[in-house]
Design a protein around this motif. Structure first.
Motif, PDB file in Angstrom:
ATOM      1  N   ASN A   6       0.823  -1.223   0.000  1.00  0.00           N
ATOM      2  CA  ASN A   6       0.000   0.000   0.000  1.00  0.00           C
ATOM      3  C   ASN A   6       0.851   1.266   0.000  1.00  0.00           C
ATOM      4  O   ASN A   6       0.554   2.241   0.699  1.00  0.00           O
ATOM      5  CB  ASN A   6      -0.934   0.018   1.218  1.00  0.00           C
ATOM      6  CG  ASN A   6      -1.837  -1.188   1.270  1.00  0.00           C
ATOM      7  OD1 ASN A   6      -2.398  -1.596   0.255  1.00  0.00           O
ATOM      8  ND2 ASN A   6      -1.974  -1.780   2.440  1.00  0.00           N
ATOM      9  N   LEU A   7       1.911   1.252  -0.795  1.00  0.00           N
ATOM     10  CA  LEU A   7       2.863   2.367  -0.805  1.00  0.00           C
ATOM     11  C   LEU A   7       2.368   3.518  -1.663  1.00  0.00           C
ATOM     12  O   LEU A   7       2.040   3.348  -2.842  1.00  0.00           O
ATOM     13  CB  LEU A   7       4.217   1.879  -1.326  1.00  0.00           C
ATOM     14  CG  LEU A   7       5.314   2.930  -1.417  1.00  0.00           C
ATOM     15  CD1 LEU A   7       5.744   3.356  -0.028  1.00  0.00           C
ATOM     16  CD2 LEU A   7       6.508   2.399  -2.191  1.00  0.00           C
ATOM     17  N   PHE A  18       0.674   5.486  -6.126  1.00  0.00           N
ATOM     18  CA  PHE A  18      -0.494   5.207  -5.296  1.00  0.00           C
ATOM     19  C   PHE A  18      -0.676   3.703  -5.064  1.00  0.00           C
ATOM     20  O   PHE A  18      -0.694   2.919  -6.024  1.00  0.00           O
ATOM     21  CB  PHE A  18      -1.765   5.753  -5.972  1.00  0.00           C
ATOM     22  CG  PHE A  18      -1.638   7.170  -6.450  1.00  0.00           C
ATOM     23  CD1 PHE A  18      -1.910   8.237  -5.616  1.00  0.00           C
ATOM     24  CD2 PHE A  18      -1.231   7.435  -7.757  1.00  0.00           C
ATOM     25  CE1 PHE A  18      -1.803   9.536  -6.064  1.00  0.00           C
ATOM     26  CE2 PHE A  18      -1.110   8.735  -8.219  1.00  0.00           C
ATOM     27  CZ  PHE A  18      -1.403   9.799  -7.373  1.00  0.00           C
ATOM     28  N   ASP A  19      -0.778   3.312  -3.815  1.00  0.00           N
ATOM     29  CA  ASP A  19      -1.184   1.944  -3.428  1.00  0.00           C
ATOM     30  C   ASP A  19      -0.385   0.853  -4.156  1.00  0.00           C
ATOM     31  O   ASP A  19      -0.951  -0.060  -4.749  1.00  0.00           O
ATOM     32  CB  ASP A  19      -2.676   1.746  -3.683  1.00  0.00           C
ATOM     33  CG  ASP A  19      -3.527   2.746  -2.897  1.00  0.00           C
ATOM     34  OD1 ASP A  19      -3.187   3.010  -1.737  1.00  0.00           O
ATOM     35  OD2 ASP A  19      -4.515   3.259  -3.462  1.00  0.00           O
ATOM     36  N   ILE A  20       0.939   0.969  -4.098  1.00  0.00           N
ATOM     37  CA  ILE A  20       1.808   0.001  -4.761  1.00  0.00           C
ATOM     38  C   ILE A  20       2.000  -1.223  -3.871  1.00  0.00           C
ATOM     39  O   ILE A  20       2.355  -1.108  -2.702  1.00  0.00           O
ATOM     40  CB  ILE A  20       3.186   0.624  -5.082  1.00  0.00           C
ATOM     41  CG1 ILE A  20       3.025   1.897  -5.921  1.00  0.00           C
ATOM     42  CG2 ILE A  20       4.080  -0.394  -5.783  1.00  0.00           C
ATOM     43  CD1 ILE A  20       2.444   1.681  -7.282  1.00  0.00           C
ATOM     44  N   LYS A  54       3.821   6.718   2.542  1.00  0.00           N
ATOM     45  CA  LYS A  54       2.743   6.119   3.327  1.00  0.00           C
ATOM     46  C   LYS A  54       2.636   4.665   2.917  1.00  0.00           C
ATOM     47  O   LYS A  54       2.847   4.334   1.755  1.00  0.00           O
ATOM     48  CB  LYS A  54       1.421   6.850   3.059  1.00  0.00           C
ATOM     49  CG  LYS A  54       1.401   8.282   3.591  1.00  0.00           C
ATOM     50  CD  LYS A  54       0.198   9.048   3.092  1.00  0.00           C
ATOM     51  CE  LYS A  54       0.392   9.442   1.643  1.00  0.00           C
ATOM     52  NZ  LYS A  54      -0.657  10.371   1.153  1.00  0.00           N
ATOM     53  N   GLY A  55       2.292   3.804   3.876  1.00  0.00           N
ATOM     54  CA  GLY A  55       2.262   2.373   3.612  1.00  0.00           C
ATOM     55  C   GLY A  55       3.421   1.692   4.295  1.00  0.00           C
ATOM     56  O   GLY A  55       3.959   2.192   5.294  1.00  0.00           O
ATOM     57  N   LYS A 213       0.807   6.058 -14.780  1.00  0.00           N
ATOM     58  CA  LYS A 213       0.158   7.123 -14.010  1.00  0.00           C
ATOM     59  C   LYS A 213       0.194   6.858 -12.510  1.00  0.00           C
ATOM     60  O   LYS A 213      -0.775   7.068 -11.786  1.00  0.00           O
ATOM     61  CB  LYS A 213      -1.291   7.303 -14.485  1.00  0.00           C
ATOM     62  CG  LYS A 213      -1.399   7.731 -15.940  1.00  0.00           C
ATOM     63  CD  LYS A 213      -2.841   7.867 -16.383  1.00  0.00           C
ATOM     64  CE  LYS A 213      -2.916   8.277 -17.848  1.00  0.00           C
ATOM     65  NZ  LYS A 213      -4.321   8.379 -18.330  1.00  0.00           N
ATOM     66  N   GLY A 214       1.351   6.369 -12.054  1.00  0.00           N
ATOM     67  CA  GLY A 214       1.563   6.194 -10.626  1.00  0.00           C
ATOM     68  C   GLY A 214       1.018   4.921 -10.029  1.00  0.00           C
ATOM     69  O   GLY A 214       1.128   4.698  -8.822  1.00  0.00           O
ATOM     70  N   LYS A 215       0.428   4.048 -10.861  1.00  0.00           N
ATOM     71  CA  LYS A 215      -0.160   2.817 -10.354  1.00  0.00           C
ATOM     72  C   LYS A 215       0.411   1.616 -11.106  1.00  0.00           C
ATOM     73  O   LYS A 215       0.986   1.754 -12.184  1.00  0.00           O
ATOM     74  CB  LYS A 215      -1.682   2.849 -10.493  1.00  0.00           C
ATOM     75  CG  LYS A 215      -2.344   3.950  -9.669  1.00  0.00           C
ATOM     76  CD  LYS A 215      -3.864   3.889  -9.804  1.00  0.00           C
ATOM     77  CE  LYS A 215      -4.526   4.966  -8.951  1.00  0.00           C
ATOM     78  NZ  LYS A 215      -6.012   4.916  -9.035  1.00  0.00           N
ATOM     79  N   ILE A 216       0.234   0.434 -10.522  1.00  0.00           N
ATOM     80  CA  ILE A 216       0.688  -0.787 -11.182  1.00  0.00           C
ATOM     81  C   ILE A 216      -0.323  -1.186 -12.253  1.00  0.00           C
ATOM     82  O   ILE A 216      -1.504  -1.371 -11.966  1.00  0.00           O
ATOM     83  CB  ILE A 216       0.860  -1.933 -10.166  1.00  0.00           C
ATOM     84  CG1 ILE A 216       2.001  -1.618  -9.202  1.00  0.00           C
ATOM     85  CG2 ILE A 216       1.136  -3.246 -10.893  1.00  0.00           C
ATOM     86  CD1 ILE A 216       2.235  -2.689  -8.156  1.00  0.00           C
ATOM     87  N   ALA A 217       0.173  -1.329 -13.484  1.00  0.00           N
ATOM     88  CA  ALA A 217      -0.682  -1.767 -14.588  1.00  0.00           C
ATOM     89  C   ALA A 217      -0.554  -3.264 -14.821  1.00  0.00           C
ATOM     90  O   ALA A 217      -1.485  -3.900 -15.320  1.00  0.00           O
ATOM     91  CB  ALA A 217      -0.319  -1.005 -15.859  1.00  0.00           C
ATOM     92  N   ALA A 218       0.603  -3.830 -14.473  1.00  0.00           N
ATOM     93  CA  ALA A 218       0.820  -5.274 -14.624  1.00  0.00           C
ATOM     94  C   ALA A 218       1.983  -5.687 -13.751  1.00  0.00           C
ATOM     95  O   ALA A 218       2.909  -4.912 -13.510  1.00  0.00           O
ATOM     96  CB  ALA A 218       1.086  -5.637 -16.082  1.00  0.00           C
TER      97      ALA A 218
END
Length: 251
Positions: A6-7, A18-20, A54-55, A213-218
């Motif tokens: 949740n990084l 966001f939320d890695i 955070k996380g 865009k800051g998130k995991i796509a795969a």
């Protein structure tokens, strides 16, 4: 094991990742892919605790926030994309800086073990014969190998590399990636590298994490991730068709 949970992190109070969530085990290599500005470097800086986040980032179940900075340097090392020269030290002196966490002072009192580690790494990266040259006299490719040697001299459990093949010619890129892959397996380490070149990423790592865009796509096996349609959506082009067309030009 390295666990990221949740990084979220960013700059000036604004998150850019966001939320890695992912984990990497000892002996594994992970490549991080994605377009410019998607947060790849920010992710590495967060894991290394260079910026706040955070996380949770856990090393063998222990939060990096619970590890003193000097002890953390024995566990995680980061080679940034744009390392800078502030003072004209020699190659040997620069690599020796990687032993700072184990020494009593800056470039002082190197132990016999320190010297063995430094010599071994400098020789493996083919810069021993020029170890007394000043780093402000070096080409970009040679300087990159010096900074990598300094990173490896920390003998960390986890190495984070931001564009490790940056400035290197094709021959040295291939040699570097082979060296890193072997080093991870032989020493049971964790290696995470940011790449733009998908071909290098395929050769480098067993696992791939694609960001957008800051998130995991795969996230998964490199072979499977690079074959998926996710890359087309992330990069906005038909990656596989482009690669095939490029290969056709060599026939």
């Amino acid at each position: 094991m390295l666990e990221v949970k949740n990084l979220s992190a960013g700059y000036n109070g604004v998150d850019v990742i966001f939320d890695i969530d992912f984990n990497v085990k000892e002996g594994e290599s992970l490549c991080i892919l994605g377009p410019n500005g998607c947060g790849k470097s920010t992710l590495l800086r967060s894991i290394a605790r260079i910026i706040n986040y955070k996380g949770n980032v856990l090393i063998n179940k222990k939060s990096t926030f619970a590890i003193p900075r000097k002890e953390l340097a024995k566990k995680i090392a980061l080679l940034s994309q744009n390392e800078q020269i502030f003072f004209p030290f020699s190659i040997y002196e620069t690599v020796s800086m990687g032993r700072y966490a184990y020494s009593q002072g800056f470039l002082k009192n190197l132990s016999a073990e320190d010297k063995i580690i430094i010599e071994d790494i400098v020789k493996k990266l083919d810069i021993w014969d020029i170890k007394d040259r000043m780093i402000d006299e070096l080409s970009g490719g040679t300087l990159q190998r010096v900074f990598l040697a300094r990173t490896l001299a920390q003998t960390p459990d986890i190495i984070l590399l931001d564009e490790p093949a940056n400035h290197l010619d094709l021959k040295h890129q291939i040699e570097l990636l082979k060296f890193l892959k072997d080093w991870v397996k032989e020493n049971n380490k964790i290696l995470i590298g940011v790449f733009h070149d998908l071909n290098l990423a395929r050769q480098f790592a067993e696992y791939a994490l694609v960001m957008n865009k800051g998130k995991i796509a795969a996230n998964g096996k490199t072979e499977e991730v690079l074959k998926s349609d996710v890359l087309n959506n992330v990069y906005g082009i038909d990656i596989r068709s482009f690669m095939r067309e490029s290969l056709e030009m060599w026939k």
